[in-house]
Write a protein that holds these residues in place. Structure first.
Motif: not given
Length: 237
Positions: A100, A152, A205, A208-209
């Motif tokens: 992140r 986050q 990514y 994760y997002f």
């Protein structure tokens, strides 16, 4: 100041204010790697005028003090080659960022490069939605749209702020919030490293997002966190 003086002689000739400036600047460099002209003009000027003596001070710790006048940056670098020859233990000056943090770092650096113009040593203020749009251009689709993502990203920015890469003025989500980008963003990862990072880690990514609803943690997010600790993290130096 006379460069022919020993460090001890030079230090004794400093005023009380200058000695305090030296101590404060050293604490900043050792804790966050950078001194920035746009942020600490007086400290930057003192260290820039006394580069040779400060080199002498940092050398026993395994660091070289690097002055980049055009960008208004002073930073510490690890004396790797000298340590290899002397078989010393390296004083590593690195931070391992999570997935992140790494992608937000890259996004901020791209924004800075796009806007820096001819004044290389200036700080660049942006609104948080500029970061949001840049992340979307990376194909991530993250932003400040939900409490989950906002929290986050705020945590990631807090980590980057500790190394004088960016400064958050205000609270994310507030109308008056501003992100201040510093030239130091160009010295943690070079352009090729950023491109490689984005191309190699894009799937991580995206996973994760993708995230879970606010206040919950999905298996996908947990796996991404583990990846960031083990193999998805990047060195910052």
């Amino acid at each position: 100041m006379d460069d022919n003086l020993t460090f001890e002689q030079w230090y004794q000739d400093l005023t009380a204010k200058e000695q305090e400036m030296m101590r404060r600047g050293c604490r900043i460099l050792l804790s966050r790697t950078f001194l920035i002209k746009a942020k600490e003009r007086e400290l930057f000027g003192f260290f820039a005028r006394n580069t040779s003596h400060m080199e002498t001070y940092f050398a026993p710790m395994g660091y070289t003090m690097f002055l980049e006048r055009d960008y208004g940056i002073i930073m510490l670098r690890d004396r790797q080659e000298e340590k290899v020859e002397a078989q010393e233990t390296a004083a590593v000056n690195k931070k391992i960022f999570s997935i992140r943090e790494s992608v937000i770092y890259c996004a901020l650096a791209w924004i800075f490069m796009d806007r820096m113009g001819s004044s290389l040593d200036r700080a660049i203020p942006i609104r948080p939605d500029v970061l949001t749009r840049t992340l979307e251009q990376f194909g991530i689709g993250a932003g400040f749209r939900t409490e989950f993502n906002k929290t986050q990203i705020a945590d990631a920015l807090k980590s980057l702020q500790r190394f004088s890469l960016v400064e958050v003025k205000g609270t994310l989500g507030d109308e008056e919030c501003v992100l201040v980008l510093y030239p130091t963003l160009l010295f943690g990862l070079d352009l090729k490293s950023m491109e490689k990072l984005i191309s190699q880690k894009k799937d991580s990514y995206l996973a994760y997002f993708a995230g879970a609803p606010a206040g919950s943690e999905s298996d996908q997010e947990t796996e991404a966190d583990e990846a960031s600790d083990e193999e998805g993290s990047e060195d910052f130096e």
